[in-house]
Design an enzyme around this catalytic site. Structure first.
Site, mmCIF file in Angstrom:
data_model
loop_
_atom_site.group_PDB
_atom_site.id
_atom_site.type_symbol
_atom_site.label_atom_id
_atom_site.label_comp_id
_atom_site.label_asym_id
_atom_site.label_seq_id
_atom_site.Cartn_x
_atom_site.Cartn_y
_atom_site.Cartn_z
ATOM 1 N N THR A 180 33.189 81.265 37.012
ATOM 2 C CA THR A 180 32.361 80.671 38.067
ATOM 3 C C THR A 180 30.889 80.654 37.654
ATOM 4 O O THR A 180 30.107 79.918 38.238
ATOM 5 C CB THR A 180 32.470 81.490 39.371
ATOM 6 O OG1 THR A 180 32.300 82.865 39.030
ATOM 7 C CG2 THR A 180 33.819 81.308 40.049
ATOM 8 N N ASP A 181 30.525 81.467 36.647
ATOM 9 C CA ASP A 181 29.077 81.650 36.402
ATOM 10 C C ASP A 181 28.409 80.432 35.785
ATOM 11 O O ASP A 181 27.204 80.271 35.904
ATOM 12 C CB ASP A 181 28.780 82.924 35.601
ATOM 13 C CG ASP A 181 29.308 82.924 34.182
ATOM 14 O OD1 ASP A 181 30.148 82.061 33.843
ATOM 15 O OD2 ASP A 181 28.882 83.797 33.400
ATOM 16 N N TYR A 205 36.947 78.006 25.560
ATOM 17 C CA TYR A 205 35.930 78.318 26.578
ATOM 18 C C TYR A 205 34.993 77.118 26.748
ATOM 19 O O TYR A 205 34.763 76.645 27.860
ATOM 20 C CB TYR A 205 35.140 79.560 26.142
ATOM 21 C CG TYR A 205 34.106 80.014 27.144
ATOM 22 C CD1 TYR A 205 34.422 80.934 28.129
ATOM 23 C CD2 TYR A 205 32.805 79.499 27.116
ATOM 24 C CE1 TYR A 205 33.484 81.335 29.060
ATOM 25 C CE2 TYR A 205 31.857 79.896 28.041
ATOM 26 C CZ TYR A 205 32.193 80.819 29.005
ATOM 27 O OH TYR A 205 31.254 81.206 29.934
ATOM 28 N N ASP A 216 27.735 88.235 31.794
ATOM 29 C CA ASP A 216 27.896 89.443 30.980
ATOM 30 C C ASP A 216 26.561 90.142 30.735
ATOM 31 O O ASP A 216 26.418 91.347 30.946
ATOM 32 C CB ASP A 216 28.540 89.102 29.632
ATOM 33 C CG ASP A 216 29.861 88.377 29.790
ATOM 34 O OD1 ASP A 216 30.411 88.396 30.913
ATOM 35 O OD2 ASP A 216 30.336 87.787 28.807
ATOM 36 N N SER A 263 38.122 93.449 23.160
ATOM 37 C CA SER A 263 38.811 93.696 24.428
ATOM 38 C C SER A 263 38.333 92.772 25.532
ATOM 39 O O SER A 263 38.889 92.763 26.619
ATOM 40 C CB SER A 263 38.575 95.134 24.861
ATOM 41 O OG SER A 263 37.190 95.330 25.032
ATOM 42 N N GLU A 290 22.915 83.785 22.590
ATOM 43 C CA GLU A 290 24.350 83.531 22.398
ATOM 44 C C GLU A 290 24.631 82.020 22.431
ATOM 45 O O GLU A 290 25.404 81.503 21.635
ATOM 46 C CB GLU A 290 25.172 84.256 23.473
ATOM 47 C CG GLU A 290 26.653 84.021 23.295
ATOM 48 C CD GLU A 290 27.521 85.264 23.382
ATOM 49 O OE1 GLU A 290 27.001 86.382 23.565
ATOM 50 O OE2 GLU A 290 28.747 85.111 23.248
ATOM 51 N N SER A 302 26.904 99.130 10.939
ATOM 52 C CA SER A 302 27.728 99.420 12.110
ATOM 53 C C SER A 302 28.820 100.416 11.759
ATOM 54 O O SER A 302 29.571 100.220 10.804
ATOM 55 C CB SER A 302 28.366 98.137 12.641
ATOM 56 O OG SER A 302 29.365 98.491 13.583
ATOM 57 N N LEU A 345 35.446 93.168 26.941
ATOM 58 C CA LEU A 345 34.566 93.954 27.812
ATOM 59 C C LEU A 345 33.108 93.768 27.387
ATOM 60 O O LEU A 345 32.262 94.617 27.608
ATOM 61 C CB LEU A 345 34.965 95.434 27.792
ATOM 62 C CG LEU A 345 36.388 95.746 28.265
ATOM 63 C CD1 LEU A 345 36.690 97.237 28.146
ATOM 64 C CD2 LEU A 345 36.613 95.288 29.708
ATOM 65 N N SER A 385 29.768 91.987 22.597
ATOM 66 C CA SER A 385 28.667 91.200 22.027
ATOM 67 C C SER A 385 27.461 91.158 22.971
ATOM 68 O O SER A 385 26.326 91.357 22.530
ATOM 69 C CB SER A 385 29.122 89.797 21.630
ATOM 70 O OG SER A 385 29.902 89.232 22.630
HETATM 71 C C1 GLA Z 1 32.816 85.157 29.302
HETATM 72 C C2 GLA Z 1 31.412 84.573 29.427
HETATM 73 C C3 GLA Z 1 30.882 84.725 30.854
HETATM 74 C C4 GLA Z 1 31.883 84.199 31.882
HETATM 75 C C5 GLA Z 1 33.283 84.754 31.608
HETATM 76 C C6 GLA Z 1 34.323 84.117 32.493
HETATM 77 O O1 GLA Z 1 32.797 86.537 29.482
HETATM 78 O O2 GLA Z 1 30.539 85.215 28.527
HETATM 79 O O3 GLA Z 1 29.628 84.073 30.968
HETATM 80 O O4 GLA Z 1 31.876 82.803 31.896
HETATM 81 O O5 GLA Z 1 33.679 84.563 30.262
HETATM 82 O O6 GLA Z 1 34.113 84.461 33.811
#
Ligand code: GLA
Length: 387
Positions: free
Chosen positions: A35-36, A224, A174, A125, A162, A67, A127, A130
């Site tokens: 949704t973002d 994506y 994120d 994962s 990014e 790293s 989470l 990055s």
């Molecule tokens: C990734 C993107 C976010 C968001 C999610 C899906 O994590 O970095 O900006 O779009 O996917 O909600």
């Protein structure tokens, strides 16, 4: 931890004179997926796991990166002059991208640095390891140079890097969740206005459990970007018949009224997800505020179904984890989290059911997929810090 990381830094870079230790979290999104970038709401939180970085400013322009998660790569050297993405994408593109992005915003990074990273977010994962590295780098640069930027700016700079340096068209969720994280709270963010509020997550008698599919994202980035452009096209089609700026401007009813303007059935599904997921997120936060955690859980489940059937970003691994979780007594809600196509799921599980959950879901997953999933009981933590 601090001593160990400083020791490692001096082993790698000669000594740890003047080096400082920083931390930025990872994040998990509770609801509001994809949704973002559609002007909708999200509801993520920062975690207590994340990325540790030991950094020291250099007198010359040299960059030396190491790293502990990719020890085989050794020390990777380059320069702050003429920063550009490495073709063989390695992790250094994230800190470099942020240094470049500061320069683009008029804050030139003049000196090199020595940087050692250690992340305890499980690899690949979903989470946001990055975004965690991006916000961490921004936080370090602000501390080193005294740049006049807020944590919100750090999120925006991370996203910019990014998008423009690493070529992933991600939204703001994120980086925002990481830069603005607050212990025991999730962040209800309206990505159309950037207005946000913290909402306490009090899961009395239950915990957040992350199930990691161990399926790497693979083609995820290109898919994506494809979803993003499908939504952009659907929006342009809707704009022929209704005055909106984003898909997030529509209620469910309005969408049903105008959806025939969208010329392709696949795009109808994509847009339907964006609209309904946004409304679901608003309802879910209201339910949480009213202490109705059961309803919050049901909306999480509906979110997964929509991501599976309309947005088509789940796949057999994530579907198996979620559908098996739904079968376990004591699971309040379960859904995929993050971009999808692999990565992990988030579930709210009653304390007494957690062992059973891991066992039951773990066994079924192994049987069906052929390799094991990993489970983590996580806690909601703060944003970036100097340790
Ligand atoms: C990734 C993107 C976010 C968001 C999610 C899906 O994590 O970095 O900006 O779009 O996917 O909600």
């Amino acid at each position: 931890m601090k001593e160990q990381l400083l020791k490692k830094f001096s082993e790698v870079f000669g000594d740890a004179e003047g080096a400082k230790l920083y931390f930025a979290p990872g994040r998990v999104n509770l609801i509001g997926e994809h949704t973002d970038y559609n002007g909708g709401h999200v509801f993520p939180c920062a975690l207590t796991i994340g990325t540790y970085g030991v950094a020291r400013k250099r007198q010359d322009q040299k960059l030396r990166f190491y790293s502990m998660n990719f020890e085989k790569l050794g020390v990777l050297e380059s320069s702050v002059e003429g920063l550009k993405p490495e073709k063989e994408a390695d992790w250094t593109n994230y800190p470099k991208g942020v240094m470049w992005a500061f320069g683009e915003k008029g804050m030139k990074v003049t000196n090199g640095m020595d940087l050692l990273l250690f992340g305890n977010i499980p690899n690949g994962s979903g989470l946001s390891s990055s975004a965690s590295v991006e916000v961490l780098t921004g936080f370090i640069l602000r501390d080193m140079y005294g740049f006049d930027v807020t944590n919100q700016d750090l999120a925006l700079i991370g996203q910019y890097s990014e998008n423009k340096f690493n070529g992933v068209n991600c939204g703001i969720m994120d980086q925002f969740a990481i830069a603005m994280g607050k212990k025991d709270n999730a962040i209800f963010l309206d990505t159309a206005t950037m207005e946000f509020e913290y909402a306490p997550i009090r899961l009395e008698g239950a915990k957040l459990v992350i199930s990691c599919s161990n399926k790497k994202r693979g083609l995820g980035d290109s898919k994506y970007n494809e979803r993003r452009s499908e939504c952009e096209t659907a929006l342009a089609e809707l704009q022929q018949v209704v005055g909106i700026n984003t898909l997030g401007d529509l209620t469910e009813e309005q969408f049903e009224t105008y959806k025939s303007a969208i010329q392709d059935p696949v795009r109808v599904k994509r847009a339907r997800h964006a609209v309904y997921e946004n409304q679901r997120t608003i309802h879910a936060v209201a339910a949480l505020k009213a202490n109705d955690i059961e309803k919050f859980g049901r909306l999480m489940n509906e979110s997964h179904v929509s991501l599976r059937d309309d947005y088509e970003v789940t796949g057999i691994e994530l579907d198996t984890l979620v559908e098996e979780a739904w079968k376990v007594d004591g699971v309040i809600g379960s859904r995929m989290t993050g971009a999808g196509f692999g990565g992990c799921t988030v579930s709210i599980v009653k304390d007494e059911a957690i062992d059973r959950f891991k066992e039951q879901v773990g066994e079924a997953y192994l049987k069906k997929i052929g390799y094991a999933a990993d489970f983590y009981v996580v806690e909601i933590g703060d944003g970036p810090v100097l340790l």
